[in-house]
Design an enzyme around this catalytic site. Structure first.
Site, short mmCIF file in Angstrom:
data_model
loop_
_atom_site.label_atom_id
_atom_site.label_comp_id
_atom_site.label_asym_id
_atom_site.label_seq_id
_atom_site.Cartn_x
_atom_site.Cartn_y
_atom_site.Cartn_z
N TYR A 298 26.10 16.11 41.78
CA TYR A 298 24.76 15.57 41.56
C TYR A 298 24.03 16.28 40.42
O TYR A 298 23.15 15.73 39.78
CB TYR A 298 23.89 15.80 42.80
CG TYR A 298 24.10 14.89 43.97
CD1 TYR A 298 24.03 13.51 43.84
CD2 TYR A 298 24.31 15.42 45.24
CE1 TYR A 298 24.18 12.69 44.95
CE2 TYR A 298 24.45 14.61 46.35
CZ TYR A 298 24.39 13.23 46.20
OH TYR A 298 24.53 12.43 47.29
N SER B 57 31.08 8.12 42.20
CA SER B 57 29.85 8.92 42.10
C SER B 57 29.47 9.46 43.46
O SER B 57 29.88 8.92 44.50
CB SER B 57 28.70 8.07 41.56
OG SER B 57 28.01 7.43 42.62
N ASP B 58 28.70 10.53 43.47
CA ASP B 58 28.16 11.00 44.75
C ASP B 58 27.12 9.99 45.22
O ASP B 58 26.68 9.12 44.46
CB ASP B 58 27.58 12.42 44.61
CG ASP B 58 27.68 13.19 45.93
OD1 ASP B 58 27.74 12.55 47.00
OD2 ASP B 58 27.69 14.44 45.89
N TRP B 59 26.73 10.10 46.48
CA TRP B 59 25.96 9.03 47.14
C TRP B 59 24.49 8.99 46.68
O TRP B 59 23.79 10.00 46.72
CB TRP B 59 26.02 9.26 48.65
CG TRP B 59 27.19 8.64 49.37
CD1 TRP B 59 27.14 7.97 50.56
CD2 TRP B 59 28.58 8.61 49.00
NE1 TRP B 59 28.40 7.52 50.93
CE2 TRP B 59 29.29 7.90 49.99
CE3 TRP B 59 29.29 9.08 47.89
CZ2 TRP B 59 30.67 7.67 49.91
CZ3 TRP B 59 30.66 8.87 47.83
CH2 TRP B 59 31.33 8.17 48.82
#
Ligand SMILES: *[C@@H]1O[C@H](CO)[C@@H](O)[C@H](O)[C@H]1NC(C)=O
Ligand SMILES: *[C@@H]1O[C@H](CO)[C@@H](O)[C@H](O)[C@H]1NC(C)=O
Ligand SMILES: *[C@@H]1O[C@H](CO)[C@@H](O)[C@H](O)[C@H]1NC(C)=O
Ligand SMILES: *[C@@H]1O[C@H](CO)[C@@H](O)[C@H](O)[C@H]1NC(C)=O
Ligand SMILES: *[C@@H]1O[C@H](CO)[C@@H](O)[C@H](O)[C@H]1NC(C)=O
Ligand SMILES: *[C@@H]1O[C@H](CO)[C@@H](O)[C@H](O)[C@H]1NC(C)=O
Ligand SMILES: *[C@@H]1O[C@H](CO)[C@@H](O)[C@H](O)[C@H]1NC(C)=O
Ligand SMILES: *[C@@H]1O[C@H](CO)[C@@H](O)[C@H](O)[C@H]1NC(C)=O
Ligand SMILES: *[C@@H]1O[C@H](CO)[C@@H](O)[C@H](O)[C@H]1NC(C)=O
Ligand SMILES: *[C@@H]1O[C@H](CO)[C@@H](O)[C@H](O)[C@H]1NC(C)=O
Ligand SMILES: *[C@@H]1O[C@H](CO)[C@@H](O)[C@H](O)[C@H]1NC(C)=O
Length: 636
Positions: free
Chosen positions: A306, A342-344
């Protein structure tokens, strides 16, 4: 040390030598070709065809909406009694949906399951999800992923209670044992248990190198040493995937590229207060060592961090939006051609535990959702985590801002993964079998044994350990369940003054900050405050005390080390594991070696450079520290 139950060890051996998948054969050696295939079955559903032909066929049939659906993975709960959950609503913009319409209307086919049910119920739920997917036009099977769920931590957004799954220490405890063979067995057991319930993607290994000791997600890493982390990630990828991705594999999502260790002040990058990774020591390359090893080992998927980089040549925007990092560094320089997920929650603001948390578009906070989606795709990311905003991709293509061929590149990779895992040809699991595989006696035993072995003995004044109690020995315990200890036939008294020995179980200190979601992440100071220190000292002065501290980060506890009769670090362990090690029952003894330095003071922590390893001045205990019970103690 292990004498595996034969049937399970055979199963493990056969699982390790993964059976090649018929549909994984390359087109060059494929006997059936598109032109000659059985015309009663659609080519992409025909297991006799090679994957490339099936992919070509499927892609040619897909609408823009169907392609967009592949590019998202969303968290959902498993419903009650093996049903599809219809009580949890996923809110996205003006849409407010449960699981079923996510599959049938938004056309998603990747999910991570974020709760625990019994193994049988999870398998039944998984099958119900696949049944629903069969009702969609193209019948594309669903891929289920999971955050780690084989230890003790239960943190919204990064780990899940183990439930029926076998219970190991956190991955830090695997690192403490420095044993790649054990690390591979650990991943193999997780894989077998995941396979049994239909989970085919592991949102791990987390190989962030913990160069800032306050880093909030240290517990699920392998510690401070990049080379140790590299040896662990190679073993884990082999255990999860096998030598090649196939029918019995679980695919891996190695994270968080290019390493989330250098967090400014250790603040967590889910939150705006933790958006910066700082590289003032110029040590970015050090954090890449385990990622290079993961790529060489064939790790299928990588998740960017992130955070955004400060103090490098790269733009100061979150890594998932950062084209020079994702395309320039990861794909072109390091040669990674797998899936980047991608991260959440990079695109939309979302409610978590009742509070709206902002999109993690760090450095790009003022962009629109549409601009963010374009930037993520342009950066070279294949799939959006934690989002369902397919309409943004449809708009980007419809308005000519992104060519449809860009989506095709990512859709092809994501579908190839499903073909390789065999999901198109055999999507269902056996719920009865799941119940016998998950948490079976052999797997649970290896988990239990690993909890014991990972124990790291930091001090042992006058060789007080192992304890050899007699019938009359009295114990006082704080931080343990006294009733439970009594049931273990210990004589437990109600005050330290009456005891011969005291037990004190502690967690590494942290500061609960901000929103309910943020409070789940252990940020901030690593030392006890004055009133806690006074309470501990009173106990130490009353009775010889064995301290058992959960090291989910490196605790700053010089006063405990000085005053306790003995001090253990653990990384997730049951009370039974503690007792067996304390009493050397059945020969159990601590084998762990610290996976990081333990700093001597908060001043020393604050003086460290976030991206530089092993720069704490005069550590209380250094990386690799871990005592053994003396030979005489064991014979006595
Ligand atoms: C073609 O597929 C159908 C449906 O699976 C099957 O019944 C049939 O026997 C197949 N024909 C050939 C020639 O393989
Ligand atoms: C779940 O199953 C149990 C046991 O069969 C039953 O008592 C309960 O009512 C079921 N719950 C739901 C919501 O179906
Ligand atoms: C939710 O699922 C339960 C159990 O399958 C069912 O009884 C109920 O009618 C469903 N509710 C809705 C709104 O679909
Ligand atoms: C989502 O829909 C459900 C059912 O209609 C409702 O109870 C819930 O309040 C809605 N949530 C939001 C945020 O609108
Ligand atoms: C880590 O591994 C690299 C490459 O094998 C080696 O050059 C380096 O000396 C190692 N570092 C440590 C601290 O062991
Ligand atoms: C980290 O969080 C703390 C507490 O919220 C805050 O005081 C500090 O400024 C944060 N650090 C940065 C770099 O934002
Ligand atoms: C976003 O806009 C606000 C108000 O115009 C401005 O103060 C802020 O600096 C901007 N942030 C970024 C990251 O550009
Ligand atoms: C593992 O440990 C737990 C907790 O002590 C215990 O209840 C369970 O029986 C153990 N399982 C095996 C197979 O040793
Ligand atoms: C303490 O242990 C007893 C006996 O095993 C158990 O019944 C009780 O639920 C435990 N208490 C807590 C708070 O875990
Ligand atoms: C406790 O002692 C009793 C009686 O000697 C024995 O039967 C039981 O197995 C012991 N329990 C444990 C957990 O050691
Ligand atoms: C010390 O920490 C405890 C919680 O761990 C808290 O209840 C207490 O108020 C703190 N004391 C001081 C003096 O900060």
């Amino acid at each position: 040390m292990y004498t595996p139950i034969p049937s399970w060890s055979n199963l493990l051996m056969s699982a390790l030598a993964l059976i090649p998948l018929a549909s994984a054969i390359p087109c060059s050696s494929c006997s059936t070709h598109l032109a000659t295939s059985n015309s009663t079955i659609l080519p992409y559903l025909n297991p006799q065809l090679c994957i490339q032909d099936r992919l070509d066929d499927l892609l040619s049939r897909m609408t823009l909406e169907e392609k967009a659906g592949q590019l998202f993975i969303k968290q959902i709960p498993a419903g009650i009694n093996g049903t599809i959950d219809n009580t949890t609503f996923v809110l996205d913009g003006n849409r407010n949906l449960t699981t079923a319409p996510l599959i049938t209307e938004i056309l998603l086919s990747h999910f991570n399951v974020n709760n625990a049910r019994s193994a049988k119920q999870m398998a039944e739920w998984h099958n119900a999800i696949q049944e629903l997917a069969l009702q969609t036009r193209l019948k594309i099977p669903v891929t289920i992923a999971s955050d780690p769920r084989h230890a003790f931590a239960d943190t919204v957004g990064s780990s899940i209670a183990s439930g029926q799954f076998s219970k190991f220490p956190e991955s830090l405890g695997i690192a403490a044992l420095r044993d790649p063979v054990l690390a591979e067995l650990y991943a193999t057991i997780i894989r077998e248990e995941y396979l049994a319930v239909g989970i085919r993607s592991a949102l791990q290994p987390q190989i962030d190198v913990v160069t800032e000791p306050r880093m909030a997600r240290s517990g699920q890493t392998f510690g401070e040493d990049a080379n140790l982390t590299a040896s662990m990630v190679v073993a884990l990828i082999k255990g999860f995937q096998g030598t090649e991705l196939g029918l019995k594999s679980v695919t891996t999502v190695t994270k968080h590229f290019p390493g989330a260790g250098p967090a400014r002040n250790g603040n967590d990058s889910h939150f705006a207060t933790g958006k910066d990774n700082t590289y003032f020591g110029d040590f970015l390359d050090y954090h890449l060592i385990p990622f290079k090893a993961a790529i060489a080992a064939g790790g299928r998927q990588i998740m960017p961090s992130y955070a955004r980089p400060i103090g490098t040549k790269y733009p100061e925007v979150a890594f998932g939006f950062n084209k020079p990092v994702i395309t320039g560094l990861l794909r072109e320089k390091l040669g990674f051609d797998g899936i980047v997920v991608s991260d959440w929650g990079l695109i939309t603001d979302q409610a978590i535990l009742g509070v709206i948390e902002p999109a993690r578009a760090w450095g790009l906070e003022n962009t629109t959702e549409l601009e963010r989606a374009k930037l993520v795709l342009d950066a070279g990311v294949d799939q959006f985590g934690g989002e369902i905003c397919t309409e943004l991709l449809i708009e980007l293509v419809s308005s000519g801002q992104i060519p449809e061929s860009r989506l095709d590149i990512s859709v092809r990779k994501l579908l190839e993964e499903k073909f390789l895992l065999g999901l198109f040809d055999n999507r269902f699991v056996d719920p009865e079998a799941a119940d016998t595989v998950v948490g079976n006696a052999y797997f649970a035993r290896i988990g239990n044994e690993t909890q014991r072995r990972a124990y790291t003995l930091l001090t042992n004044q006058n060789d007080i350990l192992p304890l050899r109690p007699t019938d009359g020995t009295k114990f006082y315990a704080r931080g343990f369940n006294a009733t439970y200890l009594s049931a273990r036939n210990l004589t437990v008294v109600d005050s330290p003054e009456k005891a011969d020995f005291c037990f004190l179980r502690l967690s590494t200190p942290w500061e609960a900050r901000g929103s309910p979601f943020r409070q789940r992440y252990h940020e901030g100071r690593l030392d006890f405050n004055t009133s806690e220190i006074a309470a501990h000292s009173a106990l130490f002065n009353s009775c010889p005390t064995i301290v058992d501290v959960l090291l989910d980060r490196p605790a700053v506890i010089p006063e405990v080390a000085a005053e306790a009769a003995a001090l253990f670090g653990h990384y997730g362990a049951s009370a039974d594991a503690f007792l067996d090690v304390v009493f050397n029952k059945d020969g159990w003894e601590p084998e762990g070696k610290l996976p990081f330095d333990m700093p001597r003071s908060m001043g020393a922590v604050e003086a460290q450079v976030a991206d530089v390893p092993f720069d704490t001045v005069d550590p209380l205990f250094g990386f690799g520290h871990g005592l053994s019970y003396g030979r005489t103690a064991l014979c006595g």
